[in-house]
Structures are given as structure tokens and as C-alpha cells.
Write a protein that holds these residues in place. Structure first.
Motif, PDB file in Angstrom:
ATOM      1  N   VAL A   1       8.525  28.057  48.155  1.00 23.52           N
ATOM      2  CA  VAL A   1       8.218  29.724  48.354  1.00 23.52           C
ATOM      3  C   VAL A   1       8.696  30.893  47.811  1.00 23.52           C
ATOM      4  CG1 VAL A   1       9.116  31.557  50.723  1.00 23.52           C
ATOM      5  CG2 VAL A   1       9.134  29.521  51.152  1.00 23.52           C
ATOM      6  N   PHE A   2       7.821  31.597  47.293  1.00 17.87           N
ATOM      7  CA  PHE A   2       8.191  32.313  46.291  1.00 17.87           C
ATOM      8  C   PHE A   2       8.435  33.809  46.387  1.00 17.87           C
ATOM      9  CE2 PHE A   2       4.045  30.333  44.872  1.00 17.87           C
ATOM     10  CZ  PHE A   2       4.364  29.709  44.304  1.00 17.87           C
ATOM     11  N   PHE A   3       9.416  34.245  46.026  1.00 17.44           N
ATOM     12  CA  PHE A   3       9.997  35.569  45.747  1.00 17.44           C
ATOM     13  C   PHE A   3      10.062  36.113  44.559  1.00 17.44           C
ATOM     14  CE2 PHE A   3      13.421  32.450  45.422  1.00 17.44           C
ATOM     15  CZ  PHE A   3      14.343  33.177  44.533  1.00 17.44           C
ATOM     16  N   HIS A   4       9.920  37.478  45.256  1.00 18.04           N
ATOM     17  CA  HIS A   4       9.805  38.592  44.219  1.00 18.04           C
ATOM     18  C   HIS A   4      10.304  40.244  45.055  1.00 18.04           C
ATOM     19  CE1 HIS A   4       6.128  40.066  43.751  1.00 18.04           C
ATOM     20  NE2 HIS A   4       7.118  41.589  43.748  1.00 18.04           N
TER      21      HIS A   4
ATOM     22  N   ASP B   1       0.818  40.605  42.100  1.00 16.98           N
ATOM     23  CA  ASP B   1       1.174  40.024  42.946  1.00 16.98           C
ATOM     24  C   ASP B   1       0.509  39.303  43.444  1.00 16.98           C
ATOM     25  OD1 ASP B   1       3.213  41.427  42.121  1.00 16.98           O
ATOM     26  OD2 ASP B   1       3.730  42.243  44.067  1.00 16.98           O
ATOM     27  N   LEU B   2      -0.988  39.631  44.143  1.00 15.88           N
ATOM     28  CA  LEU B   2      -1.505  38.355  44.738  1.00 15.88           C
ATOM     29  C   LEU B   2      -2.681  37.823  43.478  1.00 15.88           C
ATOM     30  CD1 LEU B   2      -3.276  41.111  46.758  1.00 15.88           C
ATOM     31  CD2 LEU B   2      -1.780  39.425  47.600  1.00 15.88           C
ATOM     32  N   ARG B   3      -2.451  37.724  42.541  1.00 17.22           N
ATOM     33  CA  ARG B   3      -4.076  37.059  40.910  1.00 17.22           C
ATOM     34  C   ARG B   3      -2.392  36.082  41.551  1.00 17.22           C
ATOM     35  NH1 ARG B   3      -5.921  41.803  39.612  1.00 17.22           N
ATOM     36  NH2 ARG B   3      -3.790  42.080  37.492  1.00 17.22           N
ATOM     37  N   ILE B   4      -1.237  36.226  40.443  1.00  9.07           N
ATOM     38  CA  ILE B   4      -0.246  35.580  40.034  1.00  9.07           C
ATOM     39  C   ILE B   4      -0.287  34.418  41.531  1.00  9.07           C
ATOM     40  CG2 ILE B   4       1.933  36.630  40.936  1.00  9.07           C
ATOM     41  CD1 ILE B   4       0.840  34.064  37.811  1.00  9.07           C
ATOM     42  N   THR B   5       0.292  34.901  42.621  1.00 11.21           N
ATOM     43  CA  THR B   5       0.105  34.097  43.644  1.00 11.21           C
ATOM     44  C   THR B   5      -1.304  32.571  43.996  1.00 11.21           C
ATOM     45  OG1 THR B   5       1.388  35.449  45.272  1.00 11.21           O
ATOM     46  CG2 THR B   5       0.919  33.623  46.002  1.00 11.21           C
ATOM     47  N   LYS B   6      -2.463  33.395  43.871  1.00 12.77           N
ATOM     48  CA  LYS B   6      -3.652  32.435  44.182  1.00 12.77           C
ATOM     49  C   LYS B   6      -3.639  31.785  42.343  1.00 12.77           C
ATOM     50  CE  LYS B   6      -8.678  32.250  45.253  1.00 12.77           C
ATOM     51  NZ  LYS B   6      -7.709  31.270  45.491  1.00 12.77           N
ATOM     52  N   ARG B   7      -2.824  32.102  41.302  1.00 15.43           N
ATOM     53  CA  ARG B   7      -2.801  31.385  41.113  1.00 15.43           C
ATOM     54  C   ARG B   7      -2.035  29.847  40.640  1.00 15.43           C
ATOM     55  NH1 ARG B   7      -5.288  28.311  37.118  1.00 15.43           N
ATOM     56  NH2 ARG B   7      -3.885  28.371  34.768  1.00 15.43           N
ATOM     57  N   LEU B   8      -0.889  30.686  40.396  1.00 23.43           N
ATOM     58  CA  LEU B   8       0.158  29.927  41.631  1.00 23.43           C
ATOM     59  C   LEU B   8       0.018  28.780  42.412  1.00 23.43           C
ATOM     60  CD1 LEU B   8       3.071  31.408  41.315  1.00 23.43           C
ATOM     61  CD2 LEU B   8       3.066  29.963  38.973  1.00 23.43           C
TER      62      LEU B   8
ATOM     63  N   VAL C   1       8.078  39.366  49.442  1.00 25.45           N
ATOM     64  CA  VAL C   1       7.611  40.728  48.079  1.00 25.45           C
ATOM     65  C   VAL C   1       9.199  41.670  48.777  1.00 25.45           C
ATOM     66  CG1 VAL C   1       6.465  42.782  47.138  1.00 25.45           C
ATOM     67  CG2 VAL C   1       5.139  40.386  47.448  1.00 25.45           C
ATOM     68  N   VAL C   2      10.131  41.750  48.190  1.00 27.57           N
ATOM     69  CA  VAL C   2      10.710  42.193  48.845  1.00 27.57           C
ATOM     70  C   VAL C   2      11.758  43.417  48.581  1.00 27.57           C
ATOM     71  CG1 VAL C   2      13.865  41.649  49.129  1.00 27.57           C
ATOM     72  CG2 VAL C   2      11.998  39.849  48.929  1.00 27.57           C
ATOM     73  N   SER C   3      12.370  44.752  48.708  1.00 25.11           N
ATOM     74  CA  SER C   3      13.182  45.950  48.572  1.00 25.11           C
ATOM     75  C   SER C   3      14.087  45.908  49.611  1.00 25.11           C
ATOM     76  CB  SER C   3      12.180  46.991  48.629  1.00 25.11           C
ATOM     77  OG  SER C   3      11.176  47.351  50.138  1.00 25.11           O
ATOM     78  N   THR C   4      14.898  47.260  49.057  1.00 25.45           N
ATOM     79  CA  THR C   4      16.109  46.748  49.824  1.00 25.45           C
ATOM     80  C   THR C   4      15.347  47.571  52.014  1.00 25.45           C
ATOM     81  OG1 THR C   4      16.174  49.498  50.189  1.00 25.45           O
ATOM     82  CG2 THR C   4      17.386  47.943  48.505  1.00 25.45           C
ATOM     83  N   GLU C   5      14.446  48.014  51.948  1.00 24.75           N
ATOM     84  CA  GLU C   5      14.161  47.928  53.414  1.00 24.75           C
ATOM     85  C   GLU C   5      13.560  46.631  54.045  1.00 24.75           C
ATOM     86  OE1 GLU C   5      15.033  51.403  54.894  1.00 24.75           O
ATOM     87  OE2 GLU C   5      15.784  51.676  52.943  1.00 24.75           O
ATOM     88  N   GLU C   6      12.446  46.507  53.168  1.00 23.15           N
ATOM     89  CA  GLU C   6      11.739  45.255  53.790  1.00 23.15           C
ATOM     90  C   GLU C   6      11.254  44.000  53.024  1.00 23.15           C
ATOM     91  OE1 GLU C   6       7.551  46.423  55.136  1.00 23.15           O
ATOM     92  OE2 GLU C   6       7.339  47.841  53.320  1.00 23.15           O
ATOM     93  N   ALA C   7      10.391  42.805  52.891  1.00 24.80           N
ATOM     94  CA  ALA C   7      10.213  42.278  52.941  1.00 24.80           C
ATOM     95  C   ALA C   7       9.024  41.384  53.258  1.00 24.80           C
ATOM     96  CB  ALA C   7      11.193  40.473  53.189  1.00 24.80           C
ATOM     97  N   VAL C   8       8.107  41.804  52.842  1.00 21.47           N
ATOM     98  CA  VAL C   8       6.369  41.747  52.908  1.00 21.47           C
ATOM     99  C   VAL C   8       5.725  39.501  53.039  1.00 21.47           C
ATOM    100  CG1 VAL C   8       4.377  42.248  52.732  1.00 21.47           C
ATOM    101  CG2 VAL C   8       6.136  44.197  52.659  1.00 21.47           C
ATOM    102  N   SER C   9       5.555  39.215  53.550  1.00 18.93           N
ATOM    103  CA  SER C   9       5.293  37.936  53.821  1.00 18.93           C
ATOM    104  C   SER C   9       3.686  37.938  53.519  1.00 18.93           C
ATOM    105  CB  SER C   9       5.573  37.413  54.295  1.00 18.93           C
ATOM    106  OG  SER C   9       4.920  36.275  54.894  1.00 18.93           O
ATOM    107  N   ILE C  10       3.098  37.178  52.078  1.00 21.28           N
ATOM    108  CA  ILE C  10       2.007  37.096  51.641  1.00 21.28           C
ATOM    109  C   ILE C  10       1.272  36.197  52.887  1.00 21.28           C
ATOM    110  CG2 ILE C  10       0.319  37.287  50.280  1.00 21.28           C
ATOM    111  CD1 ILE C  10       2.185  37.909  48.163  1.00 21.28           C
ATOM    112  N   ALA C  11       2.112  35.470  52.938  1.00 18.76           N
ATOM    113  CA  ALA C  11       1.180  34.489  54.255  1.00 18.76           C
ATOM    114  C   ALA C  11       0.999  34.554  55.562  1.00 18.76           C
ATOM    115  CB  ALA C  11       2.398  33.419  54.170  1.00 18.76           C
TER     116      ALA C  11
ATOM    117  N   GLY D   1      -2.152  36.340  55.820  1.00 18.68           N
ATOM    118  CA  GLY D   1      -3.842  35.864  54.977  1.00 18.68           C
ATOM    119  C   GLY D   1      -4.279  35.499  54.460  1.00 18.68           C
ATOM    120  N   LEU D   2      -2.887  35.712  52.496  1.00 21.85           N
ATOM    121  CA  LEU D   2      -3.788  35.453  52.033  1.00 21.85           C
ATOM    122  C   LEU D   2      -2.819  34.560  50.890  1.00 21.85           C
ATOM    123  CD1 LEU D   2      -3.477  39.858  50.995  1.00 21.85           C
ATOM    124  CD2 LEU D   2      -5.320  38.440  51.633  1.00 21.85           C
ATOM    125  N   ILE D   3      -3.226  33.493  51.555  1.00 18.57           N
ATOM    126  CA  ILE D   3      -2.270  32.295  50.804  1.00 18.57           C
ATOM    127  C   ILE D   3      -3.136  31.269  52.566  1.00 18.57           C
ATOM    128  CG2 ILE D   3      -0.433  30.838  50.925  1.00 18.57           C
ATOM    129  CD1 ILE D   3       1.312  33.094  50.002  1.00 18.57           C
TER     130      ILE D   3
END
Length: 172
Positions: A118-121, A134-141, A157-167, A170-172
Motif C-alpha cells: 500500500v503506497f502512501f504520501h 500521483d496517478l502516473r507513478i501509481t500506474k508505473r509502480l 493521498v493524505v492531508s490533515t483533513e482526509e486520506a483519499v484512496s486511489i483504489a 477505481g484507479l488501481i
């Protein structure tokens, strides 16, 4: 005059924090609550623990990364039962980006014997919306890890307010 202190058994289902609001706390108390939350969440995310709750993982990463002022990219390395082998911060960047090298991610996954990742940044800007980069590096990895039979479960993808799941998008 000493007042008796109420004591509650730890296993009793009383939530002593339910009515607690940030405005009720001093700055030191707020730090203590954050430290306590990190300790609790870290125990759920230590080596050998299974990732059973996406929400707990999000909360843990928000607390860990949300206040960072520079971008970083990390990986949760998992075994074939999605138990944590390691949590590592692999790349550090500037206020608006971090260079990610797929070769390093693959090498580390192989060294640890990971079956999944599971990647996170973080986004120091406070906006957790995944960028095109972010989407390009996820696809490449995902492409390079597929070659060595390591499954990419998500990229948060993380901030103080939320964490968004690329999966979840539907992008993974």
C-alpha cells in the motif's frame, strides 16, 4: 477537599471521551490526545498486524503525515495475508513533490519478501486530491511490481483533513 476519582474498568463500554471537544482542551492536553491516538493506531499497524480496517489505516496515516511540511512517499509492505512486514518512508521531497524511483520500491519489496503493498504520501497543501502525477507513478509502480508478483492494493493521498484512496476511486 479531595474528591473521589471515578474509575471505570477498561473493558466496560463507557466512552469517557464522547463529550470531549477540542475547545475544552489545553494545548498540552491536545498533544497528549494526539500522542495517545498515535500509540493506539501504531499498535494496530505494527509488524505482523493484519490490515483489516481501511479507516484505521487512513486515520493512522493522517496523524503520522498530516502535519508534515514537505512531501514524502512511503510504503506499507505486506505478506500474502496482508499482515504488515514493514512501514517505510522511502522518498522525501519539497513542499509540492517527491521523486519516486520504482527500482528502489521493487528492490525493497523483494528484500522484505512482500506479497502486496500500500503506497502512501502526503500533500502538505492540505488538499488530498490525487494529482495526475500521483496517478502516473501509481500506474508505473503497479506495472513494475506486477513483473515480480507483488500486488498493489492501494495508494493513499493524505492531508490533515482526509486520506483519499486511489483504489476506491477505481484507479488501481
Amino acid at each position: 477537599m479531595n474528591q473521589p476519582v471515578a474509575s471505570f474498568p477498561a473493558n466496560q463500554s463507557i466512552n469517557r471521551f464522547a463529550e470531549l471537544r477540542p475547545a475544552d482542551l489545553s494545548p498540552d492536553e491536545k498533544e497528549s490526545v494526539i500522542d495517545l491516538a498515535l500509540t493506539i493506531l501504531a499498535r494496530k499497524h505494527r509488524r505482523g498486524s493484519a490490515l483489516t480496517s481501511p479507516e484505521a489505516t487512513r486515520s493512522y496515516l493522517r496523524l503520522e503525515l498530516g502535519e508534515r511540511h514537505h512531501e514524502l512517499f512511503g510504503v506499507l509492505f505486506l505478506d500474502n495475508r496482508h499482515r504488515i512486514i514493514a512501514k517505510e518512508e522511502l522518498f522525501y521531497g519539497t513542499i509540492d513533490g517527491a521523486s519516486v524511483h520504482p527500482r528502489v520500491v521493487v528492490a525493497r519489496a523483494l528484500e522484505l519478501g512482500a506479497a502486496a503493498v500500500v503506497f502512501f504520501h502526503n500533500h502538505p497543501s492540505g488538499v488530498a486530491e490525487p494529482s495526475q502525477s500521483d496517478l502516473r507513478i501509481t500506474k508505473r509502480l503497479q506495472e513494475v511490481l506486477d513483473m515480480v508478483d507483488v500486488r498493489v492494493l492501494d495508494h493513499l493521498v493524505v492531508s490533515t483533513e482526509e486520506a483519499v484512496s486511489i483504489a476506491e476511486r477505481g484507479l488501481i
